[in-house]
Each structure stands twice: as C-alpha cells, then as structure tokens.
Design a protein around this motif. Structure first.
Motif, PDB file in Angstrom:
ATOM      1  N   THR A 147       0.836  -1.213   0.000  1.00  0.00           N
ATOM      2  CA  THR A 147       0.000   0.000   0.000  1.00  0.00           C
ATOM      3  C   THR A 147       0.859   1.247   0.000  1.00  0.00           C
ATOM      4  O   THR A 147       0.582   2.214  -0.725  1.00  0.00           O
ATOM      5  CB  THR A 147      -0.931  -0.010   1.224  1.00  0.00           C
ATOM      6  OG1 THR A 147      -1.659  -1.243   1.261  1.00  0.00           O
ATOM      7  CG2 THR A 147      -1.901   1.148   1.166  1.00  0.00           C
ATOM      8  N   LEU A 148       1.908   1.251   0.813  1.00  0.00           N
ATOM      9  CA  LEU A 148       2.818   2.387   0.850  1.00  0.00           C
ATOM     10  C   LEU A 148       3.494   2.581  -0.503  1.00  0.00           C
ATOM     11  O   LEU A 148       3.665   3.723  -0.962  1.00  0.00           O
ATOM     12  CB  LEU A 148       3.868   2.165   1.936  1.00  0.00           C
ATOM     13  CG  LEU A 148       4.848   3.299   2.212  1.00  0.00           C
ATOM     14  CD1 LEU A 148       4.116   4.511   2.762  1.00  0.00           C
ATOM     15  CD2 LEU A 148       5.940   2.856   3.174  1.00  0.00           C
ATOM     16  N   ALA A 149       3.855   1.487  -1.174  1.00  0.00           N
ATOM     17  CA  ALA A 149       4.487   1.586  -2.489  1.00  0.00           C
ATOM     18  C   ALA A 149       3.559   2.256  -3.497  1.00  0.00           C
ATOM     19  O   ALA A 149       3.991   3.116  -4.282  1.00  0.00           O
ATOM     20  CB  ALA A 149       4.890   0.194  -2.975  1.00  0.00           C
ATOM     21  N   LEU A 150       2.281   1.893  -3.482  1.00  0.00           N
ATOM     22  CA  LEU A 150       1.336   2.482  -4.435  1.00  0.00           C
ATOM     23  C   LEU A 150       1.095   3.954  -4.138  1.00  0.00           C
ATOM     24  O   LEU A 150       1.049   4.788  -5.049  1.00  0.00           O
ATOM     25  CB  LEU A 150       0.021   1.707  -4.409  1.00  0.00           C
ATOM     26  CG  LEU A 150       0.064   0.292  -5.003  1.00  0.00           C
ATOM     27  CD1 LEU A 150      -1.292  -0.375  -4.872  1.00  0.00           C
ATOM     28  CD2 LEU A 150       0.491   0.345  -6.462  1.00  0.00           C
ATOM     29  N   TRP A 151       0.921   4.291  -2.872  1.00  0.00           N
ATOM     30  CA  TRP A 151       0.689   5.699  -2.525  1.00  0.00           C
ATOM     31  C   TRP A 151       1.891   6.558  -2.927  1.00  0.00           C
ATOM     32  O   TRP A 151       1.725   7.623  -3.529  1.00  0.00           O
ATOM     33  CB  TRP A 151       0.431   5.832  -1.029  1.00  0.00           C
ATOM     34  CG  TRP A 151      -0.990   5.594  -0.635  1.00  0.00           C
ATOM     35  CD1 TRP A 151      -1.541   4.441  -0.170  1.00  0.00           C
ATOM     36  CD2 TRP A 151      -2.054   6.552  -0.672  1.00  0.00           C
ATOM     37  NE1 TRP A 151      -2.877   4.604   0.082  1.00  0.00           N
ATOM     38  CE2 TRP A 151      -3.221   5.899  -0.211  1.00  0.00           C
ATOM     39  CE3 TRP A 151      -2.152   7.889  -1.040  1.00  0.00           C
ATOM     40  CZ2 TRP A 151      -4.452   6.538  -0.109  1.00  0.00           C
ATOM     41  CZ3 TRP A 151      -3.376   8.535  -0.940  1.00  0.00           C
ATOM     42  CH2 TRP A 151      -4.501   7.862  -0.491  1.00  0.00           C
ATOM     43  N   PHE A 207       6.317  12.378   0.222  1.00  0.00           N
ATOM     44  CA  PHE A 207       6.882  11.205   0.894  1.00  0.00           C
ATOM     45  C   PHE A 207       6.776  11.342   2.407  1.00  0.00           C
ATOM     46  O   PHE A 207       6.454  10.366   3.104  1.00  0.00           O
ATOM     47  CB  PHE A 207       8.343  11.022   0.476  1.00  0.00           C
ATOM     48  CG  PHE A 207       8.521  10.164  -0.739  1.00  0.00           C
ATOM     49  CD1 PHE A 207       9.108   8.919  -0.655  1.00  0.00           C
ATOM     50  CD2 PHE A 207       8.081  10.600  -1.976  1.00  0.00           C
ATOM     51  CE1 PHE A 207       9.271   8.123  -1.782  1.00  0.00           C
ATOM     52  CE2 PHE A 207       8.235   9.821  -3.107  1.00  0.00           C
ATOM     53  CZ  PHE A 207       8.834   8.572  -3.013  1.00  0.00           C
ATOM     54  N   ALA A 208       7.051  12.532   2.926  1.00  0.00           N
ATOM     55  CA  ALA A 208       6.965  12.727   4.376  1.00  0.00           C
ATOM     56  C   ALA A 208       5.526  12.617   4.852  1.00  0.00           C
ATOM     57  O   ALA A 208       5.245  11.984   5.883  1.00  0.00           O
ATOM     58  CB  ALA A 208       7.553  14.084   4.750  1.00  0.00           C
ATOM     59  N   ALA A 209       4.582  13.196   4.114  1.00  0.00           N
ATOM     60  CA  ALA A 209       3.182  13.166   4.526  1.00  0.00           C
ATOM     61  C   ALA A 209       2.636  11.742   4.510  1.00  0.00           C
ATOM     62  O   ALA A 209       1.907  11.330   5.438  1.00  0.00           O
ATOM     63  CB  ALA A 209       2.353  14.070   3.615  1.00  0.00           C
ATOM     64  N   VAL A 210       2.959  10.973   3.478  1.00  0.00           N
ATOM     65  CA  VAL A 210       2.437   9.605   3.380  1.00  0.00           C
ATOM     66  C   VAL A 210       2.997   8.730   4.495  1.00  0.00           C
ATOM     67  O   VAL A 210       2.268   7.947   5.130  1.00  0.00           O
ATOM     68  CB  VAL A 210       2.761   9.014   1.997  1.00  0.00           C
ATOM     69  CG1 VAL A 210       2.462   7.522   1.967  1.00  0.00           C
ATOM     70  CG2 VAL A 210       1.957   9.715   0.917  1.00  0.00           C
ATOM     71  N   THR A 211       4.294   8.829   4.771  1.00  0.00           N
ATOM     72  CA  THR A 211       4.891   7.983   5.807  1.00  0.00           C
ATOM     73  C   THR A 211       4.441   8.392   7.205  1.00  0.00           C
ATOM     74  O   THR A 211       4.256   7.534   8.067  1.00  0.00           O
ATOM     75  CB  THR A 211       6.418   8.027   5.707  1.00  0.00           C
ATOM     76  OG1 THR A 211       6.855   9.395   5.629  1.00  0.00           O
ATOM     77  CG2 THR A 211       6.898   7.306   4.477  1.00  0.00           C
ATOM     78  N   VAL A 212       4.259   9.678   7.449  1.00  0.00           N
ATOM     79  CA  VAL A 212       3.724  10.108   8.747  1.00  0.00           C
ATOM     80  C   VAL A 212       2.287   9.614   8.890  1.00  0.00           C
ATOM     81  O   VAL A 212       1.872   9.161   9.969  1.00  0.00           O
ATOM     82  CB  VAL A 212       3.816  11.636   8.893  1.00  0.00           C
ATOM     83  CG1 VAL A 212       3.033  12.110  10.106  1.00  0.00           C
ATOM     84  CG2 VAL A 212       5.269  12.071   9.012  1.00  0.00           C
ATOM     85  N   GLY A 213       1.503   9.685   7.807  1.00  0.00           N
ATOM     86  CA  GLY A 213       0.148   9.140   7.856  1.00  0.00           C
ATOM     87  C   GLY A 213       0.150   7.642   8.107  1.00  0.00           C
ATOM     88  O   GLY A 213      -0.678   7.125   8.876  1.00  0.00           O
ATOM     89  N   ALA A 214       1.072   6.915   7.477  1.00  0.00           N
ATOM     90  CA  ALA A 214       1.171   5.478   7.726  1.00  0.00           C
ATOM     91  C   ALA A 214       1.551   5.197   9.172  1.00  0.00           C
ATOM     92  O   ALA A 214       1.076   4.225   9.778  1.00  0.00           O
ATOM     93  CB  ALA A 214       2.203   4.860   6.778  1.00  0.00           C
ATOM     94  N   THR A 215       2.405   6.030   9.736  1.00  0.00           N
ATOM     95  CA  THR A 215       2.768   5.870  11.145  1.00  0.00           C
ATOM     96  C   THR A 215       1.557   6.038  12.048  1.00  0.00           C
ATOM     97  O   THR A 215       1.369   5.295  13.015  1.00  0.00           O
ATOM     98  CB  THR A 215       3.849   6.896  11.531  1.00  0.00           C
ATOM     99  OG1 THR A 215       4.980   6.733  10.663  1.00  0.00           O
ATOM    100  CG2 THR A 215       4.289   6.712  12.966  1.00  0.00           C
ATOM    101  N   TRP A 216       0.694   6.998  11.719  1.00  0.00           N
ATOM    102  CA  TRP A 216      -0.502   7.245  12.521  1.00  0.00           C
ATOM    103  C   TRP A 216      -1.489   6.084  12.430  1.00  0.00           C
ATOM    104  O   TRP A 216      -2.058   5.652  13.433  1.00  0.00           O
ATOM    105  CB  TRP A 216      -1.161   8.542  12.064  1.00  0.00           C
ATOM    106  CG  TRP A 216      -2.504   8.795  12.674  1.00  0.00           C
ATOM    107  CD1 TRP A 216      -3.725   8.562  12.116  1.00  0.00           C
ATOM    108  CD2 TRP A 216      -2.767   9.333  13.971  1.00  0.00           C
ATOM    109  NE1 TRP A 216      -4.729   8.928  12.974  1.00  0.00           N
ATOM    110  CE2 TRP A 216      -4.172   9.406  14.125  1.00  0.00           C
ATOM    111  CE3 TRP A 216      -1.963   9.774  15.019  1.00  0.00           C
ATOM    112  CZ2 TRP A 216      -4.779   9.884  15.277  1.00  0.00           C
ATOM    113  CZ3 TRP A 216      -2.563  10.246  16.172  1.00  0.00           C
ATOM    114  CH2 TRP A 216      -3.953  10.310  16.278  1.00  0.00           C
TER     115      TRP A 216
END
Length: 613
Positions: free
Chosen positions: A252-256, A358-367
């Motif tokens: 999912t992270l790869a696609l986003w 990239f920062a926004a997506v990974t921070v969202g994934a962390t949440w």
C-alpha cells in the motif's frame, strides 16, 4: 547602474534582486519595482559557498556510520533476532520441517509483517556462511541496503536541486553558484542531515524488514527525482523501489508513494533542461503499479490494518517525530517557511512536492499503523531533503545556534560514554560503576584494544572537526550540518565499540541461553510451549538445538522450555503429560522475562520400561 546607449546618452537604471527588472527613467520616484516575481527562490548563494565537501572525508564518515553496529555484535531482541529466525528457518530447516519460501514461518507461526524479500536475501547469504557465522553473513545484504539508502538520498537531493526553481538567485554581475556545484553542495548537506537523524542509528543496523523498506523507499524517491532527466535509470530505480516495498511488506505504501510522486512529476513546471513526461513514461509507471498490485495479490501480501486513535494521541505522534527526526525536522520547518512562495503551487515544483509527499504519506502510515518508529523510518530521506533546502536560507545567528547546541550536546554525550566505560574497566568513578552493576548484574567487563583504538581515533577526529568548524574558514552551505552529522556518527561509533560488550549483554539472549544450557547440559533437542519467536530463535541458534512443540517427555528431547507469563495457562496440561519444573531462569537485564525449565516427572528409563497400552 548607469548604462550607456539610452536616448540622448542619458543613464538608465536597472534593478534586479529577485524582483521584476524595470527600466526607470531619470527622475522617477521609485528605483526598484515592488512587483514580485512569481514564486521567487529565497536562496542567495555565491560560488564561494558551494565548496565541495572532501569526498574522502564524506566516505569515511559514511563508513564509520554503516559498519559499526553490523560487525562484532550479537543478535539483539526482539525484532532483530526474530527476523533472523525466519531467515535461519528458510536456510536451514530442522529435520522433517516443511519450509515455504512464499509463506515463511517461525515456531509454526507466519510472519505478521508479510515481508518476503529481506528474508530471502538473508537466507541466501546464510546458506553461504560457515558454521557459527550465520548471523554475520545474514547482515551482508542489509549493509548493502543501508549504503544504497545513503547513496540514493544523495543523488535524489542532487537531482531535485538541479531544478531551476530550486537554484539560487542570479546576481546582476555574476558570481552566483553554478548549478552543478550548488546541487552537489546541497546533496552533501542532505546526506549529512540524514546521518544526523537520531532515529536512524539503531533501526538501520538491524536485519529487519524496516531497513529494506527504508532502502526501497529511498530508491523510489531517487527514481522519481530523476524521472524528467534520465528515463532509463529512473525507470529501473522506480521499478526496483516499488517492487521492493511490495515484497518487504508495504504494498500500500508503495502504491501511494509511486502514484502520488508520478503525479507530481507529471504536473511539474517545464524547464529548458528537463523534459516533460510522455505517454510512454506514464504508461510505464502504470505498468509498474499494476505489477505491484498483481504481485501483492498473488502472494497474499495485502494487509489493511488501521489502528484507531484519538486526537489526544497526537502528542504521542508529535513526540515520536520530534526525537526520531531530530535535528532534521526544525530545519525542514524552516525550509517550508522560507520557500513558502512556492508552496501555493507545490505540485509544480518537485524539489518541494516530492519530499513533502513522501513525508506526509509515511507520517500518515505511522498514525494509522500504531505509532511505531519503524513505520516512520521511511520518511527520513524526504525530511533530510527538506532540511537541506534550508541551508542556503539560514541566518548566521541560527547557524551559530545549531553549531553551539550540537557541540555541547554531542561532546557531553561522548564524555559520558567515556566516563561510564572507564568506570566499567576500573571501578572509578564509583557512581557509574554501581549503576552498571545494578542495571546489568553479573556482567563482566572486558577490554578490547581494537575497540579502544577505534574509539580514541574517532574522538580525536571529533576534536579536529570542532576545531575546523569553530575556526575561521571560508563559508560552505553544508557547514551547519557538519557537527550534527559528525556528532551522531561519533556517539554511535563509541557505543558500538566501547559499550558493545555491555550492549550485547543487555540486549541479547546469550546470557539467558547460557543459563539454560547449564541446567539442560548439551542437548540436541528442546521442547517448547508459550515462548516468543525471539526466544525460540535464541534457543535454536545459541543453544544449537532443534525445537519441538510440547508433548510427552522423550528420550531424545528430555527438556521443556516455557515462558513464565504463560505458566498459568499451560500448567495443568504440562503436569498431565508428565513434566515437573526444574528451574526458573531470569533474563539478567529484564525482570519481567523468565524462562521455566521442565524435566520429566518420571525418569525416562522408567517410562521406556512401562508396557504400551
């Protein structure tokens, strides 16, 4: 500036400093037009400020960061040794045990991370390892992953800062930084910012899927950064990055990241030196996304895990980001403020749009995945890029504040490490020696001349770096990140050299397994029930015993190991099949972790003489 050639040989005035050039007749009330250029760059950098960071020094700094922590240490709990257990099971399964390379298992349980590629790589190198060196060989591909992460981040920052919108203001009489030199100096700063991040140190030196996700996210970031300049190498990097993320448990992270980054590249402002994306490029990107979706579906790698949070949990996320990405996040925020003129149309400027995405997506994934630092690890290359963009806009006072804070912080940390090591070796000072004895009972310090020399050389190099930074020298835009990166590398190297025996004792299962083997003696088989995957891997690897699920006592498997926390659930069954407790063994540095060793209630020779019903 008076210019000849105007009508009547009268001087005409021109003004140019990030504002629109406007020719003014003599006697005009204004000398400079107040109409701003659309989205001006705040970077004002002279050619003298983009001096090259010596390549040898940069390579030695990276080597001093990468190699310590991989070499010479034991397997640490819990994710590090657990991931090694999956690799060991794939490479050297026990007798009669079924192995599936598409669905790795450990103690009969599948991997919750749904990661395949890091386990495949580790298992492949374990098969090449001589006996007793399996853990060392398993780290080799992960060393390459960390080196790839650093290189990909450098080249990504270099490519992004070559964009005309990221270049500094051109001076009226020349002397501004040349594009290639400016981009190289900014890339050096981005790499230094990544090395300085506190959260990178431990997690990037573990053989876990988190490091492989970091590596392939950095490759994807690099591929998208060069997409409008080099079609072939960017296609290879994007494909490798997205497939690597998919096979590392993050489809999912790869696609986003891939789809969003492609949109930013497609909408980027066209420039004379960069091409626009063609239909062929977009088709290839769509094909890569389809390949990732198909691969994840075929291997059953999709995992939709959303952890519900409350707004009050935001302070937990803020604290995690604050320490994990320090000192890059203050510079990243400063960068967003100084480059705010381009944020209104950020999708047109990939040097801001890509790292922000990239920062926004990974921070969202962390949440959404439970507020874990491992999920936040993949954001570090992007945050380091934003931190690098702050370098040409830093005020002298702010740069001096960063230097002095960093100097004091890391010098004090290094001094504490040396004092505690001296206390472990000599017993003086007494207070640190007592603290070590209390936190790590039964620990016996050992002196290593190699570790001492390495730590001494690193400390002397830190002193030379501080002398260079505090002395009078030509300005360089990366100078404000030299001390943060050097201090982080120094402390990590001191910890993994002077404190390595203590860390191995405190964070590994070797002391616990040694106590178990004193009770059981040399044995080729151990039965287990209710133990963790990390404990099972430690028993198999350090005790050199195969593991068997709990059943009745057997002559070839005469001992049972369980975790004390599960005794109440298993005690009735354990007693009913003929086991009795022999000893309770506590892990020296963790009072809450205790293993119970059971022996047969009846001697095994007596059991063998009873007639079978």
């Amino acid at each position: 500036v008076p210019q000849k050639g105007s009508p009547g040989n009268r001087p005409a005035l021109f003004a140019w400093s990030g504002l629109r050039c406007k020719r003014l007749r003599p006697g005009a009330p204004e000398l400079i037009s107040s109409e701003p250029v659309n989205h001006p760059t705040p970077a004002i950098v002279a050619q003298s400020a983009v001096r090259r960071l010596p390549r040898l020094a940069l390579l030695l700094l990276c080597a001093a960061y990468v190699l310590p922590g991989f070499w010479g240490r034991t397997l640490w709990k819990a994710q590090d040794i657990e991931a090694f257990g999956y690799m060991l099971q794939l490479a050297k399964p026990g007798m009669g045990e079924a192995v599936s390379w598409l669905k790795p298992t450990l103690l009969g349980s599948p991997d919750s991370n749904l990661a395949l590629l890091p386990y495949w790589l580790g298992a492949a190198f374990i098969r090449l390892a001589p006996s007793g060196f399996e853990d060392t060989f398993a780290r080799l591909p992960f060393i390459a992953m960390l080196m790839t992460t650093l290189a990909a981040t450098w080249y990504a920052v270099y490519a992004l800062t070559r964009h005309p919108a990221a270049q500094p203001v051109a001076f009226a009489f020349g002397g501004e930084a040349k594009p290639a030199d400016y981009a190289r100096a900014m890339a050096d700063g981005g790499l230094l910012a990544l090395l300085a991040c506190l959260g990178l140190a431990q997690l990037s030196h573990e053989t876990t899927p988190a490091l492989s996700q970091l590596c392939f996210a950095a490759l994807l970031f690099f591929g998208l950064s060069t997409l409008t300049r080099h079609r072939l190498q960017s296609a290879v990097a994007i494909t490798t990055g997205m497939l690597g993320l998919t096979l590392s448990g993050a489809p999912t992270l790869a696609l986003w990241l891939g789809i969003g980054g492609s949109v930013i590249c497609a909408a980027a402002q066209p420039t004379p030196t960069q091409r626009r994306l063609s239909m062929l490029d977009l088709g290839l990107l769509a094909l890569v996304c389809l390949l990732c979706v198909t691969t994840a579906g075929a291997l059953d790698l999709w995992r939709w895990r959303v952890v519900p949070h409350r707004m009050v949990d935001l302070h937990i996320l803020a604290k995690l980001i604050a320490w994990f990405t320090w000192p890059a996040w203050p510079l990243a925020l400063w960068s967003l403020w100084r480059w705010r003129g381009q944020l209104s149309q950020v999708w047109r400027y990939p040097h801001l749009g890509l790292p922000l995405w990239f920062a926004a997506v990974t921070v969202g994934a962390t949440w959404f995945t439970g507020l874990t630092d491992r999920a936040l690890l993949t954001s570090l290359p992007a945050i380091a890029t934003l931190a690098a963009l702050a370098l040409p806009t830093l005020k002298r006072s702010l740069g001096a504040l960063i230097d002095w804070f960093t100097l004091l912080f890391f010098s004090i940390c290094a001094l504490v490490i040396w004092i505690v090591w001296l206390a472990m070796q000599t017993g003086t000072p007494a207070t640190p020696a007592r603290n070590v004895a209390r936190l790590a009972p039964e620990f016996v310090p050992e002196f290593s001349i190699g570790a001492f020399v390495l730590a001494l050389v690193a400390t002397i190099a830190w002193g030379a770096l501080v002398k260079w930074r505090t002395g009078y020298h030509r300005a360089a835009i990366w100078k404000s990140l030299v001390l943060p990166a050097g201090g982080a590398v120094l402390c990590w190297l001191l910890l993994t050299s002077l404190w390595l025996p203590l860390l191995n004792y405190a964070r590994s299962y070797v002391p616990l397994v040694e106590k178990v083997t004193r009770i059981t003696g040399p044995t080729s088989c151990l039965q287990y029930a209710g133990i963790s995957k990390a404990q099972g891997t430690a028993l198999r690897y350090h005790a050199h015993a195969r593991l068997m699920p709990m059943q009745a006592p057997q002559s070839d498997c005469p001992w049972l190991i369980i975790d004390k926390t599960n005794r109440s659930l298993l005690s009735a069954k354990i007693e009913s099949i003929g086991w009795v407790e022999e000893a309770a063994i506590k892990r020296p540095t963790d009072k809450d972790e205790t293993l119970l060793v059971y022996r047969p209630a009846t001697p095994l020779n007596t059991l063998s003489e009873k007639p079978l019903n």
